[in-house]
Motif scaffolding. Structure first.
Motif, PDB file in Angstrom:
ATOM      1  N   VAL A 103       2.304  -4.803   0.790  1.00  0.00           N
ATOM      2  CA  VAL A 103       2.222  -3.780  -0.251  1.00  0.00           C
ATOM      3  C   VAL A 103       1.832  -2.474   0.423  1.00  0.00           C
ATOM      4  O   VAL A 103       0.732  -2.341   0.957  1.00  0.00           O
ATOM      5  CB  VAL A 103       1.201  -4.151  -1.342  1.00  0.00           C
ATOM      6  CG1 VAL A 103       1.151  -3.054  -2.411  1.00  0.00           C
ATOM      7  CG2 VAL A 103       1.568  -5.487  -1.972  1.00  0.00           C
ATOM      8  N   ARG A 135      -2.557   0.883  -5.707  1.00  0.00           N
ATOM      9  CA  ARG A 135      -2.059  -0.124  -4.765  1.00  0.00           C
ATOM     10  C   ARG A 135      -2.788  -1.443  -4.964  1.00  0.00           C
ATOM     11  O   ARG A 135      -2.173  -2.518  -4.972  1.00  0.00           O
ATOM     12  CB  ARG A 135      -2.247   0.353  -3.325  1.00  0.00           C
ATOM     13  CG  ARG A 135      -1.806  -0.692  -2.300  1.00  0.00           C
ATOM     14  CD  ARG A 135      -2.166  -0.315  -0.871  1.00  0.00           C
ATOM     15  NE  ARG A 135      -1.762  -1.367   0.047  1.00  0.00           N
ATOM     16  CZ  ARG A 135      -2.490  -2.462   0.328  1.00  0.00           C
ATOM     17  NH1 ARG A 135      -3.683  -2.610  -0.252  1.00  0.00           N
ATOM     18  NH2 ARG A 135      -2.042  -3.368   1.155  1.00  0.00           N
ATOM     19  N   CYS A 178       6.767   0.513  -9.231  1.00  0.00           N
ATOM     20  CA  CYS A 178       6.923  -0.216  -7.970  1.00  0.00           C
ATOM     21  C   CYS A 178       8.398  -0.475  -7.688  1.00  0.00           C
ATOM     22  O   CYS A 178       9.208  -0.581  -8.617  1.00  0.00           O
ATOM     23  CB  CYS A 178       6.220  -1.578  -8.023  1.00  0.00           C
ATOM     24  SG  CYS A 178       4.447  -1.502  -8.206  1.00  0.00           S
TER      25      CYS A 178
END
Length: 492
Positions: free
Chosen positions: A153, A135, A483
């Motif tokens: 995020v 992350r 992602c």
């Protein structure tokens, strides 16, 4: 990445078609006089450093007298003794000598050749910490490369069991000390690290590799030598259908002649009941590309079948298919959520490949139009739509930068654009074409946070705002992270 695949150093790099040629961290590389004068370190020097982060390739990142030091095998929080191997103007690379004080997140990797193979760069880090670090990799890329702020995020979506997830393996074959070996290339080399099994591969893939080694030795199959371009057997490729349990073995040869090939194929199928396909792939070229253009079925049929969700796909030796189907469902589910479909939209799916995302989306919108430059993939996409009785998806072979304006001229209005480009990201003309079509929403699926951040930064200058990004761990124990980004038109 879709298309021909290279024969690089790690399982994932091999899947992406990359060929890593970086110098090994144990190799001493001379510095120029200028570099020697300016650098606080020199090749061969041993230094003590504390790792504070991870690099994009999974190496530990530390500082020594202001200089960035990359140390493969380091974990954030480690205090390490490292030997400098390569010095550049702004950074140096070093080999891990000893862990002086371990990070709380350091664990013992289960693989006995993890350091030598180099394919699983993060096995020495606890899985929960891997997810947090991935992350952070995305956050850093968005801020530093994309110059984006205020983007949410989310925590990385990981696996309950992050082992044995790969449904595809490509093992180079060699000959050493009078026996057949197979495994993976050591980083930056074409030296084969012989393995008994790989813990991130499906057990059937490991079984196929082991049985082929045994049978090749038993029947005296001449093993390929890339230095002389002689021998027969080059690679063993194993594919497994996670949803069906079917397996395929692809034996890559240096030419059409394959003595005992059919006998070996029949014995393989007798030894491995799940094996439904044994194929000879012919690759006579001096190349890092693993597969050639011609394939012959030696036993069974020419494909296996697998599912993503309830969608059914036939997989041939050369088909692109996600190597972690469990996490693919997670990834595509998030893409579907970010698309925000209500049933009446027209969706354009760029870089659609064999249509996996397109078919996922088609059930919740009016129409999906997939665009892909590889004609063979488009043919597969059309067949997959037919097989799954999806009638509101159509596929175009061509350049997205050309085809999107053409669709607009025909009166097609794209409400949502979904794109899943290769690792290098989008070419500028594709992004410009997206902005010209002006969809209200863009869903960007990426396997590379760096190119994702760069492209999202470009879209920001074209009137689009990145709202949120969801990292998904498609490849546990490696440095790679997938992602999905939700991007909205600012005036939409």
């Amino acid at each position: 990445m879709r298309g021909p695949e290279a024969a690089p150093s790690s399982p994932l790099a091999r899947e992406r078609g990359e060929c890593t040629r970086r110098p090994l961290c144990g190799t001493l590389i001379p510095m120029s006089r200028q570099e020697t004068a300016q650098s606080p370190v020199r090749p061969g020097q041993e230094i003590s450093v504390t790792v504070h982060g991870l690099g994009s390739s999974g190496e530990g990142v530390a500082r020594y007298e202001g200089l960035t030091i990359f140390v493969p095998g380091g974990a954030p929080g480690d205090r390490l003794l490292a030997r400098v191997a390569e010095v550049k103007k702004n950074y140096a690379r070093a080999a891990l000598v000893a862990v002086e004080e371990p990070s709380p997140d350091r664990v013992a990797p289960p693989c006995p050749v993890v350091a030598e193979c180099g394919g699983c760069q993060l096995q020495h880090i606890a899985y929960g910490a891997q997810l947090r670090l991935k992350r952070q990799q995305v956050v850093d890329a968005l801020e530093r490369l994309g110059k984006l702020s205020g983007v949410t995020v989310h925590p990385t979506l990981g696996m309950e069991d992050p082992w044995h997830y790969r449904n595809k393996a490509q093992f180079p074959v060699g000959w050493r000390s009078g026996r057949v070996i197979a495994g993976f290339f050591a980083p930056g080399t074409h030296r084969i690290v012989d393995i008994e099994q790989c813990d991130i591969q499906h057990p059937l893939g490991n079984r196929i590799m082991a049985e082929v080694k045994a049978l090749a030795g038993r029947y005296g199959v001449r093993i390929y030598d890339e230095r002389t371009h002689t021998g027969v057997l080059r690679h063993v490729l194993a594919r497994v259908g996670r949803g069906t349990g079917e397996a395929m073995a692809v034996l890559v040869t240096n030419g059409p002649d394959f003595p005992h090939g059919e006998v070996i194929a029949r014995e393989l199928m007798a030894r491995i009941p799940a094996l439904v396909s044994v194929v000879q792939n012919i690759n006579p070229a001096r190349t890092n590309v693993v597969l050639g253009r011609e394939s012959r079925v030696l036993a069974g049929r020419g494909h296996i079948t697998d599912y993503i969700g309830d969608l059914k796909f036939n997989i041939s030796p050369v088909s692109f298919f996600q190597v972690n189907p469990a996490q693919t469902e997670v990834l595509y589910g998030k893409a579907l959520e970010y698309a925000g479909l209500t049933g009446g939209e027209t969706v354009v799916d760029l870089y659609c490949g064999i249509g996996t995302i397109s078919l996922f989306l088609a059930r919740q919108c009016r129409e999906v139009i997939g665009i892909e430059w590889v004609e063979e993939a488009v043919a597969d996409a059309r067949e997959n739509a037919r097989r799954n009785e999806v009638h509101n998806a159509r596929f175009i072979a061509g350049d997205a930068a050309v085809e999107m304006p053409r669709l607009a001229e025909e009166g097609v209005r794209a409400d949502v654009i979904v794109l899943d480009p290769p690792r290098k990201g989008c070419d500028e003309p594709v992004l410009e074409a997206i902005a010209a079509v002006a969809p209200r929403r863009v869903v960007y699926v990426s396997c590379n946070p760096a190119s994702l951040a760069r492209d999202l930064g470009r879209l920001a200058g074209m009137g689009y705002r990145t709202v949120e990004v969801q990292p998904v761990d498609m490849f546990p124990h490696t440095a790679h992270v997938e992602c999905v980004a939700r991007v909205e038109r600012v005036d939409g």
